[in-house]
Scaffold this motif. Structure first.
Motif, PDB file in Angstrom:
ATOM      1  N   PHE A  26     -22.121 -14.523  27.083  1.00 39.86           N
ATOM      2  CA  PHE A  26     -22.413 -14.818  25.667  1.00 39.86           C
ATOM      3  C   PHE A  26     -23.416 -13.817  25.093  1.00 39.86           C
ATOM      4  CE2 PHE A  26     -24.276 -16.839  21.971  1.00 39.86           C
ATOM      5  CZ  PHE A  26     -23.160 -17.364  21.339  1.00 39.86           C
ATOM      6  N   GLN A  27     -24.281 -13.301  25.949  1.00 37.12           N
ATOM      7  CA  GLN A  27     -25.352 -12.427  25.456  1.00 37.12           C
ATOM      8  C   GLN A  27     -24.876 -11.025  25.087  1.00 37.12           C
ATOM      9  OE1 GLN A  27     -28.022 -13.763  28.899  1.00 37.12           O
ATOM     10  NE2 GLN A  27     -29.511 -13.478  27.270  1.00 37.12           N
ATOM     11  N   ILE A  28     -23.734 -10.604  25.640  1.00 40.75           N
ATOM     12  CA  ILE A  28     -23.295  -9.216  25.381  1.00 40.75           C
ATOM     13  C   ILE A  28     -21.893  -9.084  24.799  1.00 40.75           C
ATOM     14  CG2 ILE A  28     -24.792  -8.272  27.188  1.00 40.75           C
ATOM     15  CD1 ILE A  28     -22.147  -7.744  28.837  1.00 40.75           C
ATOM     16  N   TYR A 124     -21.058 -19.815  35.447  1.00 39.21           N
ATOM     17  CA  TYR A 124     -21.567 -20.554  34.283  1.00 39.21           C
ATOM     18  C   TYR A 124     -22.942 -20.053  33.896  1.00 39.21           C
ATOM     19  CZ  TYR A 124     -22.759 -24.266  31.045  1.00 39.21           C
ATOM     20  OH  TYR A 124     -23.115 -24.958  29.909  1.00 39.21           O
ATOM     21  N   HIS A 125     -22.976 -19.245  32.851  1.00 29.77           N
ATOM     22  CA  HIS A 125     -24.256 -18.796  32.292  1.00 29.77           C
ATOM     23  C   HIS A 125     -24.338 -19.371  30.878  1.00 29.77           C
ATOM     24  CE1 HIS A 125     -27.484 -15.495  32.894  1.00 29.77           C
ATOM     25  NE2 HIS A 125     -27.822 -16.155  31.805  1.00 29.77           N
ATOM     26  N   TRP A 126     -24.165 -20.697  30.799  1.00 27.22           N
ATOM     27  CA  TRP A 126     -24.532 -21.540  29.654  1.00 27.22           C
ATOM     28  C   TRP A 126     -23.515 -21.663  28.533  1.00 27.22           C
ATOM     29  CZ3 TRP A 126     -30.188 -19.392  28.715  1.00 27.22           C
ATOM     30  CH2 TRP A 126     -30.895 -19.432  29.925  1.00 27.22           C
ATOM     31  N   LEU A 168     -23.690 -21.588  39.190  1.00 25.98           N
ATOM     32  CA  LEU A 168     -24.446 -21.786  37.953  1.00 25.98           C
ATOM     33  C   LEU A 168     -25.572 -20.779  37.854  1.00 25.98           C
ATOM     34  CD1 LEU A 168     -25.137 -25.653  38.180  1.00 25.98           C
ATOM     35  CD2 LEU A 168     -23.164 -24.534  37.102  1.00 25.98           C
ATOM     36  N   ASN A 169     -25.936 -20.436  36.630  1.00 23.78           N
ATOM     37  CA  ASN A 169     -27.181 -19.739  36.374  1.00 23.78           C
ATOM     38  C   ASN A 169     -28.201 -20.737  35.834  1.00 23.78           C
ATOM     39  OD1 ASN A 169     -28.841 -17.216  35.808  1.00 23.78           O
ATOM     40  ND2 ASN A 169     -28.819 -18.173  33.778  1.00 23.78           N
ATOM     41  N   GLU A 170     -29.303 -20.885  36.551  1.00 15.74           N
ATOM     42  CA  GLU A 170     -30.467 -21.636  36.053  1.00 15.74           C
ATOM     43  C   GLU A 170     -30.123 -23.021  35.493  1.00 15.74           C
ATOM     44  OE1 GLU A 170     -32.609 -19.175  33.272  1.00 15.74           O
ATOM     45  OE2 GLU A 170     -33.104 -17.690  34.782  1.00 15.74           O
ATOM     46  N   PRO A 171     -29.674 -23.933  36.339  1.00 13.73           N
ATOM     47  CA  PRO A 171     -29.374 -25.286  35.838  1.00 13.73           C
ATOM     48  C   PRO A 171     -30.566 -25.948  35.153  1.00 13.73           C
ATOM     49  CG  PRO A 171     -29.340 -25.196  38.258  1.00 13.73           C
ATOM     50  CD  PRO A 171     -29.369 -23.793  37.772  1.00 13.73           C
ATOM     51  N   PHE A 297     -37.013 -14.679  38.395  1.00 20.55           N
ATOM     52  CA  PHE A 297     -38.456 -14.845  38.176  1.00 20.55           C
ATOM     53  C   PHE A 297     -38.920 -13.978  37.023  1.00 20.55           C
ATOM     54  CE2 PHE A 297     -42.786 -13.381  38.506  1.00 20.55           C
ATOM     55  CZ  PHE A 297     -43.498 -14.552  38.675  1.00 20.55           C
ATOM     56  N   TYR A 298     -39.716 -14.561  36.136  1.00 20.01           N
ATOM     57  CA  TYR A 298     -40.329 -13.803  35.039  1.00 20.01           C
ATOM     58  C   TYR A 298     -41.844 -14.004  34.940  1.00 20.01           C
ATOM     59  CZ  TYR A 298     -35.628 -12.876  33.436  1.00 20.01           C
ATOM     60  OH  TYR A 298     -34.330 -12.435  33.367  1.00 20.01           O
ATOM     61  N   THR A 299     -42.290 -15.266  35.104  1.00 16.92           N
ATOM     62  CA  THR A 299     -43.689 -15.577  34.834  1.00 16.92           C
ATOM     63  C   THR A 299     -44.103 -16.841  35.581  1.00 16.92           C
ATOM     64  OG1 THR A 299     -45.284 -15.852  33.019  1.00 16.92           O
ATOM     65  CG2 THR A 299     -43.194 -17.002  32.778  1.00 16.92           C
ATOM     66  N   THR A 351     -31.931 -12.247  41.462  1.00 15.59           N
ATOM     67  CA  THR A 351     -30.800 -12.049  40.555  1.00 15.59           C
ATOM     68  C   THR A 351     -31.228 -11.727  39.125  1.00 15.59           C
ATOM     69  OG1 THR A 351     -30.685 -14.451  40.850  1.00 15.59           O
ATOM     70  CG2 THR A 351     -28.860 -13.171  41.691  1.00 15.59           C
ATOM     71  N   GLU A 352     -32.526 -11.951  38.813  1.00 18.11           N
ATOM     72  CA  GLU A 352     -33.073 -11.529  37.514  1.00 18.11           C
ATOM     73  C   GLU A 352     -34.572 -11.326  37.635  1.00 18.11           C
ATOM     74  OE1 GLU A 352     -32.341 -14.039  34.069  1.00 18.11           O
ATOM     75  OE2 GLU A 352     -30.253 -14.334  34.663  1.00 18.11           O
ATOM     76  N   ASN A 353     -35.046 -10.272  36.988  1.00 18.81           N
ATOM     77  CA  ASN A 353     -36.475 -10.024  36.812  1.00 18.81           C
ATOM     78  C   ASN A 353     -36.584  -8.927  35.761  1.00 18.81           C
ATOM     79  OD1 ASN A 353     -39.034  -8.191  38.475  1.00 18.81           O
ATOM     80  ND2 ASN A 353     -39.340 -10.164  37.517  1.00 18.81           N
ATOM     81  N   ALA A 397     -32.173  -5.983  37.944  1.00 20.77           N
ATOM     82  CA  ALA A 397     -33.004  -5.895  36.742  1.00 20.77           C
ATOM     83  C   ALA A 397     -32.321  -6.687  35.627  1.00 20.77           C
ATOM     84  CB  ALA A 397     -33.148  -4.435  36.317  1.00 20.77           C
ATOM     85  N   TRP A 398     -33.095  -7.533  34.970  1.00 16.58           N
ATOM     86  CA  TRP A 398     -32.636  -8.150  33.726  1.00 16.58           C
ATOM     87  C   TRP A 398     -33.283  -7.387  32.589  1.00 16.58           C
ATOM     88  CZ3 TRP A 398     -28.845 -11.484  32.474  1.00 16.58           C
ATOM     89  CH2 TRP A 398     -28.743 -11.771  31.098  1.00 16.58           C
ATOM     90  N   SER A 399     -32.537  -6.649  31.813  1.00 10.62           N
ATOM     91  CA  SER A 399     -31.086  -6.669  31.806  1.00 10.62           C
ATOM     92  C   SER A 399     -30.576  -5.233  31.741  1.00 10.62           C
ATOM     93  CB  SER A 399     -30.624  -7.463  30.583  1.00 10.62           C
ATOM     94  OG  SER A 399     -29.224  -7.435  30.443  1.00 10.62           O
ATOM     95  N   PHE A 404     -28.385 -10.572  23.164  1.00  8.05           N
ATOM     96  CA  PHE A 404     -28.709 -11.819  22.447  1.00  8.05           C
ATOM     97  C   PHE A 404     -29.602 -12.688  23.340  1.00  8.05           C
ATOM     98  CE2 PHE A 404     -27.752 -16.305  21.589  1.00  8.05           C
ATOM     99  CZ  PHE A 404     -28.085 -16.374  20.251  1.00  8.05           C
ATOM    100  N   GLU A 405     -30.878 -12.740  23.001  1.00  6.76           N
ATOM    101  CA  GLU A 405     -31.834 -13.467  23.847  1.00  6.76           C
ATOM    102  C   GLU A 405     -31.949 -14.927  23.386  1.00  6.76           C
ATOM    103  OE1 GLU A 405     -33.089 -13.289  26.757  1.00  6.76           O
ATOM    104  OE2 GLU A 405     -34.361 -15.018  26.408  1.00  6.76           O
ATOM    105  N   TRP A 406     -30.847 -15.650  23.448  1.00  5.84           N
ATOM    106  CA  TRP A 406     -30.813 -17.093  23.207  1.00  5.84           C
ATOM    107  C   TRP A 406     -31.578 -17.477  21.936  1.00  5.84           C
ATOM    108  CZ3 TRP A 406     -26.767 -18.006  25.885  1.00  5.84           C
ATOM    109  CH2 TRP A 406     -26.568 -17.387  27.117  1.00  5.84           C
ATOM    110  N   ALA A 407     -32.525 -18.415  22.030  1.00  9.28           N
ATOM    111  CA  ALA A 407     -33.214 -18.900  20.829  1.00  9.28           C
ATOM    112  C   ALA A 407     -33.995 -17.796  20.112  1.00  9.28           C
ATOM    113  CB  ALA A 407     -34.145 -20.051  21.200  1.00  9.28           C
TER     114      ALA A 407
HETATM  115  C1  FCB Z   1     -33.162 -16.129  31.834  1.00 13.68           C
HETATM  116  C2  FCB Z   1     -31.684 -16.111  31.505  1.00 13.68           C
HETATM  117  C3  FCB Z   1     -31.189 -14.803  30.994  1.00 13.68           C
HETATM  118  C4  FCB Z   1     -32.182 -14.109  30.089  1.00 13.68           C
HETATM  119  C5  FCB Z   1     -33.565 -14.112  30.685  1.00 13.68           C
HETATM  120  C6  FCB Z   1     -34.613 -13.420  29.846  1.00 13.68           C
HETATM  121  O1  FCB Z   1     -33.647 -17.426  31.785  1.00 13.68           O
HETATM  122  O2  FCB Z   1     -30.940 -16.425  32.641  1.00 13.68           O
HETATM  123  O3  FCB Z   1     -29.947 -15.025  30.364  1.00 13.68           O
HETATM  124  O4  FCB Z   1     -32.141 -14.625  28.833  1.00 13.68           O
HETATM  125  O5  FCB Z   1     -33.985 -15.405  30.969  1.00 13.68           O
END
Ligand code: FCB
Length: 442
Positions: A26-28, A124-126, A168-171, A297-299, A351-353, A397-399, A404-407
């Motif tokens: 959905f983001q790209i 499933y990424h939302w 799933l991604n991040e349930p 992981f982000y924070t 899988t993401e950072n 690496a994300w991304s 499209f960063e969701w909200a």
């Molecule tokens: C995660 C999402 C990803 C992206 C990053 C910043 O929670 O999986 O789609 O939006 O955050």
């Protein structure tokens, strides 16, 4: 130019360690008219849901630009690409495969294979089909079985072309952000909904693992969870208790069922109306073995005790990224070591950072030194975790590119490639150049 580097003897310098870039459908993709509507289309169309009032109709137009995007991925020299499949693009309303949608992904996977890039596919990424939400979405147990059927059909269609499937991604985000606080699609608010949705998501995961292992036993099949480690504000015992409750509520709630077959003990403190509906046998389905665990992981988050609630989250201190998330790399290795000590884990992929930075493009260059520093600090912590004995096999690496960063809509940029949303031109940022150089110099 700022460089990314790893210690000379690091396992992360081995060719066996997989480096990749990640995106989500959905983001790209855009290509909205070539798929069924999903909950994010509906959510974006509502007032005051997305910071810049945008939507995913066009996004990075990857639906049309996928060939040059794969050239771009290849030019970075990565070993792997993590993408997600849009459920509403590949399954039609009657539950059958939509061959046109399937072909879109087959073309991508074939092209990745030609370039020797491993495909990590998230199912499933939302982007839940809207017609399924209209029947209750993740609050309806039937959705878990519909997800299994989708996983069955799509994995059979993509068989042999996928190195790794994640269910799933991040349930946590789907359940809590989508069905408890309502800041993500479908925007439902109420404490009585979050844990019910979470249970159906985890059940969906377990059911999907069964069909993935049947159809694609040679792929590495698992799940991707996000973790925001919880720290107490002070060393008082009441703050420690608050942080521990928050950790159970937000983090352990999603991993403990997978490896221990049960929810954290705080389930006994949760009021009846907020309890998930657990049927006999569910926890066995949920806790079936995984080939890998994906960690995003982000924070971190900091908590103090509260008179009325179990915890109170304080505002994140500086330094922060452009999305307001504290930069606290040490939490990354501490998290990985603690997961390793708490559970009997399969190999881990990060899988993401990554980091949102307020990038400026000047003379066709983006000098995102803050993002390079973020990556350097976090790669160092992954290396520290490996040295402490955690079995980590790769890092994404994300991304790949801004999206499209969701909200937050398009206002927050996470890419190592800059996207001009008017021309759809892609420009590799300095972080992308550094990441690529680090990979090639292994
Ligand atoms: C995660 C999402 C990803 C992206 C990053 C910043 O929670 O999986 O789609 O939006 O955050």
């Amino acid at each position: 130019m700022a460089k990314l580097s790893l210690p000379a003897n690091s396992k992360m310098r081995s060719n066996e360690f997989i480096y990749g870039v990640a995106t989500a459908s959905f983001q790209i993709e855009g290509g909205v008219n070539k798929r069924l509507p999903c909950i994010w289309d509906t959510f974006c169309a509502q007032k005051n849901t997305i910071a810049d009032n945008s939507n995913g109709d066009i996004a990075c137009d990857h639906f049309n630009q996928w060939q040059s995007d794969i050239e771009l991925i290849d030019s970075l020299g990565v070993d792997a690409y993590r993408l997600s499949i849009s459920w509403p693009r590949v399954i039609n309303k009657s539950g059958e495969l939509n061959q046109e949608g399937v072909d879109f992904y087959l073309n991508i996977l074939n092209s990745l294979a030609q370039k020797n890039i491993k495909a990590f596919v998230t199912l499933y990424h939302w982007d839940l089909p809207q017609h399924i939400e209209d029947n209750g979405g993740w609050l309806n147990r039937d959705t878990a079985y519909l997800f299994r059927d989708y996983a069955d059909k799509i994995s059979a269609a993509l068989k042999g072309k996928v190195y790794s499937f994640a269910t799933l991604n991040e349930p946590f985000c789907s359940a809590y952000l989508g069905y408890e606080v309502g800041v993500h699609a479908p925007g439902i608010k109420g404490k009585e909904y979050g844990k019910k949705a979470a249970h159906h998501l985890l059940l969906a995961h377990g059911l999907a693992m069964q069909v993935l292992n049947k159809n694609c036993p040679d792929s590495k099949n698992g799940i991707v969870l996000n973790f925001t480690p919880c720290y107490p504000e002070t060393n008082s015992s009441i703050d420690a208790k608050a942080a521990s409750y928050a950790d159970d509520y937000f983090n352990q709630w999603y991993i403990k069922p997978l490896f221990d077959g049960q929810y954290p003990d705080i389930i006994n403190q949760i009021p009846d109306e907020q309890q998930p509906a657990i049927h006999d046998g569910d926890m066995d389905i949920i806790s079936a073995p995984l080939d890998f665990l994906g960690v995003n992981f982000y924070t971190r988050a900091i908590y103090r005790a509260d008179k009325h609630e179990h915890f109170f989250q304080i505002a994140p201190p500086e330094p922060r990224t452009d999305i307001g998330w504290e930069i606290y790399p040490k939490a990354f290795s501490e998290l990985l070591v603690s997961l390793h000590n708490t559970y009997s884990l399969p190999p881990i992929f990060i899988t993401e950072n990554g980091a949102a930075i307020d990038d400026k493009i000047e003379q066709d260059q983006v000098n995102d030194i803050d993002r390079i520093n973020y990556y350097q600090a976090h790669l160092t912590e992954v290396n520290n975790a490996i040295e402490s004995g955690v079995n980590i096999k790769g890092y994404f690496a994300w991304s790949l590119m801004d999206n499209f960063e969701w909200a937050e809509g398009y206002s927050k940029r996470f890419g190592i490639v800059y996207v001009d949303y008017i021309t759809q031109q892609r420009t590799v940022k300095q972080s992308g150049i550094s990441y690529s150089a680090m990979i090639s110099q292994r």
